[in-house]
Structure formats: structure tokens, C-alpha cells
Design a protein around this motif. Structure first.
Motif, short mmCIF file in Angstrom:
data_model
loop_
_atom_site.label_atom_id
_atom_site.label_comp_id
_atom_site.label_asym_id
_atom_site.label_seq_id
_atom_site.Cartn_x
_atom_site.Cartn_y
_atom_site.Cartn_z
N ALA A 182 21.92 -58.09 -31.14
CA ALA A 182 23.03 -57.23 -30.73
C ALA A 182 24.27 -58.07 -30.42
CB ALA A 182 22.63 -56.42 -29.50
N ASP A 183 25.41 -57.41 -30.43
CA ASP A 183 26.68 -58.08 -30.09
C ASP A 183 26.86 -58.11 -28.59
OD1 ASP A 183 28.22 -58.76 -32.59
OD2 ASP A 183 27.79 -56.65 -33.01
N LEU A 184 27.30 -59.25 -28.08
CA LEU A 184 27.50 -59.43 -26.65
C LEU A 184 28.89 -60.02 -26.43
CD1 LEU A 184 26.46 -59.50 -23.74
CD2 LEU A 184 25.30 -61.64 -24.27
N ILE A 185 29.76 -59.26 -25.80
CA ILE A 185 31.11 -59.72 -25.47
C ILE A 185 31.14 -60.06 -23.99
CG2 ILE A 185 33.55 -59.07 -25.39
CD1 ILE A 185 33.00 -57.15 -27.72
N VAL A 186 31.41 -61.31 -23.68
CA VAL A 186 31.30 -61.81 -22.31
C VAL A 186 32.66 -62.29 -21.83
CG1 VAL A 186 30.19 -63.52 -20.83
CG2 VAL A 186 28.92 -62.52 -22.72
N ASN A 187 33.04 -61.87 -20.62
CA ASN A 187 34.28 -62.33 -19.99
C ASN A 187 34.01 -63.64 -19.27
OD1 ASN A 187 36.77 -62.60 -18.78
ND2 ASN A 187 36.37 -61.08 -17.18
N THR A 188 34.27 -64.75 -19.95
CA THR A 188 33.88 -66.06 -19.42
C THR A 188 34.66 -66.45 -18.17
OG1 THR A 188 35.44 -67.10 -20.98
CG2 THR A 188 33.12 -66.92 -21.65
N ASP A 189 35.83 -65.86 -17.94
CA ASP A 189 36.61 -66.21 -16.74
C ASP A 189 35.84 -65.94 -15.45
OD1 ASP A 189 38.95 -67.15 -17.95
OD2 ASP A 189 39.71 -65.12 -18.26
N GLU A 190 34.92 -64.98 -15.48
CA GLU A 190 34.18 -64.62 -14.28
C GLU A 190 32.89 -65.42 -14.12
OE1 GLU A 190 35.32 -62.56 -11.95
OE2 GLU A 190 37.15 -62.35 -13.14
N PHE A 191 32.57 -66.27 -15.10
CA PHE A 191 31.32 -67.02 -15.04
C PHE A 191 31.52 -68.33 -14.29
CE2 PHE A 191 30.06 -63.74 -17.70
CZ PHE A 191 28.69 -63.79 -17.94
N THR A 192 31.96 -68.21 -13.04
CA THR A 192 32.15 -69.36 -12.16
C THR A 192 30.82 -69.70 -11.47
OG1 THR A 192 32.72 -67.96 -10.28
CG2 THR A 192 34.53 -68.65 -11.74
N LYS A 193 30.74 -70.89 -10.90
CA LYS A 193 29.51 -71.29 -10.21
C LYS A 193 29.17 -70.31 -9.10
CE LYS A 193 29.57 -76.28 -11.09
NZ LYS A 193 29.60 -77.64 -10.46
N ARG A 194 30.18 -69.86 -8.38
CA ARG A 194 29.95 -68.94 -7.27
C ARG A 194 29.39 -67.60 -7.76
NH1 ARG A 194 33.23 -65.27 -4.18
NH2 ARG A 194 32.54 -65.18 -2.00
N ASN A 195 30.00 -67.06 -8.81
CA ASN A 195 29.53 -65.78 -9.34
C ASN A 195 28.15 -65.90 -9.98
OD1 ASN A 195 31.82 -64.45 -8.49
ND2 ASN A 195 32.83 -64.49 -10.49
N LEU A 196 27.89 -67.02 -10.63
CA LEU A 196 26.57 -67.23 -11.22
C LEU A 196 25.50 -67.31 -10.14
CD1 LEU A 196 27.56 -69.91 -13.89
CD2 LEU A 196 26.72 -67.61 -14.39
N ALA A 197 25.82 -68.01 -9.05
CA ALA A 197 24.84 -68.18 -7.97
C ALA A 197 24.53 -66.84 -7.29
CB ALA A 197 25.37 -69.17 -6.94
N LYS A 198 25.53 -65.94 -7.22
CA LYS A 198 25.32 -64.63 -6.57
C LYS A 198 24.18 -63.85 -7.20
CE LYS A 198 29.98 -63.52 -4.87
NZ LYS A 198 31.12 -62.58 -5.03
N VAL A 199 23.97 -64.03 -8.49
CA VAL A 199 22.97 -63.22 -9.19
C VAL A 199 21.78 -64.07 -9.66
CG1 VAL A 199 24.59 -61.42 -9.87
CG2 VAL A 199 24.27 -63.40 -11.35
N GLY A 200 21.70 -65.33 -9.17
CA GLY A 200 20.51 -66.13 -9.42
C GLY A 200 20.53 -66.95 -10.69
N TYR A 201 21.69 -67.15 -11.31
CA TYR A 201 21.77 -68.01 -12.48
C TYR A 201 21.97 -69.45 -12.00
CZ TYR A 201 22.17 -64.34 -16.06
OH TYR A 201 21.93 -63.30 -16.92
N ALA A 202 21.05 -70.34 -12.33
CA ALA A 202 21.18 -71.75 -11.96
C ALA A 202 22.18 -72.46 -12.86
CB ALA A 202 19.82 -72.45 -12.02
N ALA A 203 22.31 -71.97 -14.10
CA ALA A 203 23.26 -72.54 -15.05
C ALA A 203 23.95 -71.39 -15.78
CB ALA A 203 22.54 -73.45 -16.03
N ASP A 204 25.02 -71.72 -16.47
CA ASP A 204 25.78 -70.71 -17.20
C ASP A 204 24.98 -70.26 -18.43
OD1 ASP A 204 27.57 -69.16 -18.60
OD2 ASP A 204 29.26 -70.52 -18.32
N PRO A 205 24.56 -69.00 -18.50
CA PRO A 205 23.74 -68.55 -19.63
C PRO A 205 24.51 -68.53 -20.95
CG PRO A 205 24.38 -66.69 -18.25
CD PRO A 205 24.79 -67.93 -17.52
N VAL A 206 25.83 -68.52 -20.88
CA VAL A 206 26.63 -68.54 -22.11
C VAL A 206 26.51 -69.89 -22.80
CG1 VAL A 206 28.95 -68.25 -23.07
CG2 VAL A 206 28.22 -66.83 -21.14
N GLU A 207 26.25 -70.94 -22.00
CA GLU A 207 26.27 -72.30 -22.54
C GLU A 207 24.89 -72.95 -22.64
OE1 GLU A 207 28.89 -74.41 -19.98
OE2 GLU A 207 30.71 -73.40 -20.70
#
Length: 612
Positions: A102-127
Motif C-alpha cells: 500500500a501507499d504510505l504518505i508520512v509527514n516526516t517533520d513530526e517524526f522527532t525523537k520526542r514524538n517517536l518516544a511518545k508512542v514507543g518507537y525506539a528508532a525512526d520507522p521511516v529510516e
């Protein structure tokens, strides 16, 4: 740059972001343009109960799913082909629904360390390769929007807020959606704030231009208009369709509509919509609580209006005593229950159909009322008319069971010919009657006269105490109470002779029947279609009238070897069918706060057929 255009027959898009990102507005605007273009469509808004959940958290994720096609469709789709994720929380909450490729359009500006940590991402899933199974378009939507609006005299915060319009412009380009309607909408919405209006229009146009010029999207998609029966159409939600159905009932009966309501999710939009239509003789009263709301509605019916009250499951519990009073006084009253997930406050923004037993039996004493359920957002219009017809003709409260999925979902609706709508005759009692008997029943309907207060010669006693047959005087006689209880029940039972028989879709004389009610119609129908495409035989029927049941229901049930009853509860209709007809139906239930998926119902039906 010339872009390749690929033709599709359908697509499912889900916009997801923080509850402050405007995803509902974005989805609604895309829906309106899709409806204007002529596609068939179905939508599923999904938003948190909190007015403003903590930003960037999973509980605060809001989404809007739209399924549109060049042919007739029945559901908002099981899984999106395209996910627009405005932040990590939106990605995490919705990624599990996204099919591979499927197509996934992601707003990378919001993928900061703080926002990632809020939802349990240890690393940026885009990268980090997490999204390798999808076609990822990583775009800095926020910063591109701010750059596009650099010349406008607005704050950076206001510029960032327009990122949903940038995304809407991009998706509008990607799927060949018209743009004029959205621009006109923004001009109206922000007419009092010209600079904000110009900025939002510019953000929308910048998103469209980005799609046109970037190499990130080399393909545009085209979905041709669907073939509809000729006529004038509009996009409509279930709550708005209910409001219009009530207005139509007032016009076709000549009765003023009086709505007594207390705001409650997901029914409040009916109050909002009806309050706009005073020119049709509609009066709306926002009461201090649920009990006052239904009391005012019943009082309006006593005074000669068509009283209506709207609520959800918790409100029905509070209104039950007054509904019982409506049964005892035998006055028309419409009680609209837009069901939501319970118990108690439950999941107030999620759907369920678990109020059926409450509607049937949730009052003290023997207090039967007709129960009606629409099957789709547009069908809410017809169901409201039917509920009004029965309430007026039989002098009884009627409960209409909608649900959150129907209330907020939308689909194309063909505007009816007003003159073809059924006429509803109030049949008020004539003045100056000799020996007027307020509880002398019509021999055909068993309805009592509707005697308007102040009419000469029609003075009578009213209230909740048991009444003597005919005279309506207070009576404690045991035999009279037995007669009145049985008479009120017989009146409701007799409605079965005044409704259409249950229609069964069975082109190949199947051995298995799928029987549903309410908002499950779309998913059941889509599941049945899928099963039939595999060469298996299956019949389908859907109940609108739940009390009384259609007169031929028992015959239908006994015509099949197996009957499957899918419900978004723990088997309430199944319980009623077993108790009434002694038919051991197969109950399939889920209570997740979400509508059924066609794929899961297909599997259930196939398993039942294959076990024959």
C-alpha cells in the motif's frame, strides 16, 4: 513534466493524525468533492472521545477513511490502499490495517525523537526499514506548508495548521478530484478572517502543485464516475438524513416537529441540523438533562405536535420512565437512539448495536413499543418517516435504533420526489362529541383518539396511573388492568399487518441464510457478494422492523437449514429469535467499537456453508 495516468475501479484512503490536525475536515472535503465527481462512496470517521487528547499520543489519533469507486459499493472498505500519517502516533495506530504494497504518505517533520518516544518507537520507522513492505512517500508536509505561506501575514502556528490543506491538495491532484468546491468552502469558512482564508487556499493549491511538479509521484490515478439511477444526488450522513426525515414527516403530516434533546455523542448533530430549519415549523429545545428532554417531547405530543427526542444508550436508560408514560398515555413519540459502545460511558465515539434488548424491554411493567432500525446512512431518512407514520397512526412511542457508524458515515443519496412520500394523517378527535371516550379504541388499529387539550368537549384525564377501558378514569380493578395491558400489546402486535413482509435475496435457493439488522447491512451484503463469487450459494435478509417482527419472519427462518445472525453485540437479536421462534440460529458477534469487515464475514459464511 507529463505524468502517467493509471485507471482504477476503486480506492480506499485513510487520513490519520492528531485530533488537532483537521483530519475529519480533510476527509469530509475529499468526500464532498468525490460525491460531486459522481463516484459511489462510503466513509468511516473515527475520532477520540476526548475533546483534546494529549498531542502526539495514541489516544489522540483521529482518522477518516473513504472508499470510492466507479461501481456500487457497500462499505468504507476493510483496509486502506493509501494511508496519510501526519505523525508517529497516526502511523503506529493505523499501520496494522495497511496491506503489503500500500501507499504510505508520512509527514516526516513530526517524526522527532520526542514524538517517536511518545508512542514507543525506539528508532525512526521511516529510516530503519520497518516500512519496507510499503511504498513510502516521506514528505516534510509541515515545513513545505510553512514555506508556501511565508508571504502571508499569519503566525507560524497558523501556517502549520494549514498542513492538512496541503495534504488535501496533494491527494486531490493524485486522484483527479475537483478543486473548485474546496476553494469555495474555504472562502466561506474563513470569510471573517481573510488572511487565514487566503493562506488555507494557498496551502491547498500548493499541495496540488507539488503533486503536479514533483518527481516523488510519477503516476496519477483516475476513478471514473459510477453509474447511478438518474436523479439529483447529494452526499449525506445518517444524522442529517434522520433530521431531513423528521422534517419530511412534519410536512407530510401537517404536524409541527418538536425536538426535546440533550446533547450526547453521537446523536448531537441531529439537534444541530434541526435547529437550522425553523422555517419548516421545527422547534428545538436543548434541555438541561435527558429526562427533561423526553418530558418536553411527550408534552409537545400531548399538545398536538410530533414530539421527538434524540439520544444514545445512556440517555435511553434515563428516558425509560417517560417512555413508559408515553405507552400508558398512548401518545405518539419518536425516540431516536444513536447507539454507541457501552456500558456506562463506554466508548462514546465508537459504534455498537447493543441497545436492542433495552429498546425492547428496558421499561418497568409491560410497556411494548415498536422498534425500527435503518440499514445505511441514507436509509435513515426513510426509517424516520416510517417511525413517524407508525407513531402517529398507532398513538405510541417508537424507538429508532441508529448507530455511530451510520450517524457519522456518509454515502450518496438520491433526493426523493416529495409528492411520492407517504401521507401521514394525524386524525385528531373531532370537537364537541357526545359521550367522548378518550380510550375508546379504533377497531382496526386499536389506537385511542388523539384529543388536543383545549378542544371543546374533549376534556379528559391524563397521567401514568392505569386507566379504565374507554373512559380513561383511574382504575385499580385487576380485570381492567389485565385488559389494558393486553390491549396495548395487541396494538403493537397488530402493526405486523401494516408493514412489508421480509424480503429475501436468494437467487439460487440456498440452504444458508444470513440475517442482519441495522448498520451491519453493508458489511453483510459485501460478504455475501464475496461468497457468491466463489460459487457458493447463500441467501440474505435484513430486518428493519424489530418489534413487531414482519409477519413472515418465522416462515423465512424455517425455510433454511442454517441461519447466521451477525451482530455488533453479544447476540441480542439471536436471543429474541430463539425465544420467539425456537430456531437455533448461529450467532456471530464482535464488540470492538468498529463495524464488521466484509472479509471476516465472508470467512464466517463460507465456514457455515462448508460445514453443511
Amino acid at each position: 513534466m507529463t505524468k502517467q495516468v493509471q485507471r482504477l475501479d476503486r480506492v480506499i484512503i485513510r487520513f490519520a493524525g492528531d485530533s488537532g490536525d483537521g483530519m475529519q475536515l480533510t476527509g469530509d472535503r475529499f468526500t464532498q468533492e468525490t460525491a460531486a465527481f459522481g463516484n459511489d462512496l462510503s466513509t468511516l470517521p473515527n475520532f477520540p472521545a476526548e475533546i483534546r487528547a494529549p498531542a502526539g499520543t495514541l489516544p489522540g489519533v483521529s482518522s477518516f477513511q473513504l472508499h470510492f469507486a466507479d461501481h456500487d459499493i457497500l462499505t468504507p472498505g476493510d483496509a486502506p490502499n493509501v494511508l496519510v500519517a501526519m505523525n508517529p502516533a497516526a502511523l503506529r495506530a493505523n499501520l496494522g490495517d495497511l496491506p503489503r504494497g500500500a501507499d504510505l504518505i508520512v509527514n516526516t517533520d513530526e517524526f522527532t525523537k520526542r514524538n517517536l518516544a511518545k508512542v514507543g518507537y525506539a528508532a525512526d520507522p521511516v529510516e530503519d526499514g520497518t516500512l519496507s513492505e510499503y511504498r513510502v512517500h516521506a514528505l516534510p508536509l509541515t515545513s513545505m506548508t510553512v514555506t508556501a505561506l511565508a508571504d502571508f501575514e499569519i503566525s507560524k502556528k497558523d501556517a502549520e495548521r494549514a498542513k492538512n490543506m496541503f495534504a488535501l491538495g496533494l491527494l486531490s491532484w493524485l486522484y483527479h478530484r475537483p478543486t473548485e468546491g474546496t476553494i469555495a468552502f474555504l472562502e466561506r469558512k474563513f470569510a471573517s478572517k481573510p488572511e487565514i482564508m487566503k493562506a488555507n487556499v494557498a496551502a491547498f493549491q500548493a499541495g496540488w502543485s507539488y503533486g503536479e511538479t514533483t518527481e516523488a509521484f510519477s503516476v496519477q490515478y483516475e476513478i471514473k464516475p459510477a453509474e447511478h439511477e438518474p436523479g439529483l444526488y447529494r452526499n449525506i450522513t445518517g444524522n442529517v438524513a434522520l433530521a431531513y426525515g423528521l422534517i419530511a414527516a412534519g410536512e407530510r403530516s401537517g404536524l409541527p416537529i418538536y425536538l426535546g434533546s440533550y446533547p450526547i455523542t453521537p446523536a448531537s448533530d441531529i439537534l444541530h441540523e434541526l435547529s437550522k430549519h425553523k422555517r419548516f415549523g421545527v422547534r428545538t429545545f436543548q434541555a438541561e438533562d435527558e429526562i427533561a428532554a423526553v418530558g418536553a417531547a411527550l408534552g409537545a405530543s400531548f399538545g398536538g405536535s410530533l414530539g421527538v427526542t434524540t439520544t444514545s444508550g445512556p440517555g435511553i436508560a434515563l428516558k425509560s420512565e417517560t417512555i413508559g408514560l408515553g405507552v400508558a398515555t398512548e401518545l405518539p413519540l419518536l425516540v431516536i437512539d444513536v447507539q454507541r459502545a457501552g456500558p456506562s460511558t463506554g466508548l462514546p465515539t465508537k459504534t455498537e448495536q447493543a441497545d436492542l434488548l433495552q429498546a425492547m424491554h428496558g421499561r418497568n411493567g409491560e410497556a411494548p413499543v415498536p422498534v425500527i432500525a435503518p440499514r445505511s446512512p441514507s436509509d435513515c431518512f426513510d426509517a424516520a418517516l416510517e417511525a413517524a407514520r407508525i407513531a402517529v397512526k398507532y398513538r405510541t412511542p417508537v424507538i429508532l435504533l441508529s448507530d455511530g457508524y451510520l450517524a457519522n458515515g456518509s454515502e450518496p443519496w438520491k433526493l426523493p420526489d416529495v409528492d411520492s412520500l407517504p401521507t401521514i394523517e394525524p386524525g385528531f378527535a373531532e370537537p364537541n362529541q357526545e359521550d367522548f371516550q378518550p380510550f375508546r379504541r379504533d377497531p382496526h388499529t386499536l389506537a385511542r383518539p388523539w384529543a388536543i387539550p383545549g378542544t371543546p368537549g374533549l376534556e379528559h384525564r391524563i397521567g401514568g396511573l392505569e386507566k379504565a377501558d374507554g373512559s380513561g378514569n383511574i382504575s385499580y380493578d385487576p380485570a381492567n388492568h389485565d385488559l389494558m395491558v393486553r390491549s396495548r400489546q395487541a396494538k403493537i402486535d397488530g402493526i405486523a399487518g401494516d408493514i412489508a413482509p421480509l424480503e429475501v435475496d436468494d437467487p439460487e435457493q440456498a440452504a444458508v441464510l444470513v440475517l442482519g439488522w441495522g448498520g451491519t447491512f453493508g458489511a453483510i451484503s459485501a460478504g455475501v457478494r464475496r461468497v457468491r463469487r466463489t460459487g457458493r450459494k447463500v441467501a440474505q435478509a435484513h430486518l428493519r422492523h424489530l418489534n413487531p417482527f414482519p409477519a413472515n419472519l418465522e416462515q423465512v427462518l424455517r425455510s433454511y437449514d442454517k441461519v447466521v445472525v451477525p451482530e455488533i453485540n453479544l447476540g441480542q437479536l439471536a436471543l429474541l429469535l430463539r425465544g420467539r421462534f425456537l430456531v437455533d440460529v448461529i450467532s456471530y458477534n464482535q464488540v470492538r467499537g468498529l463495524p464488521f469487515k466484509a472479509e471476516e464475514l465472508e470467512g464466517v459464511i463460507r465456514d457455515v456453508i462448508d460445514s453443511e
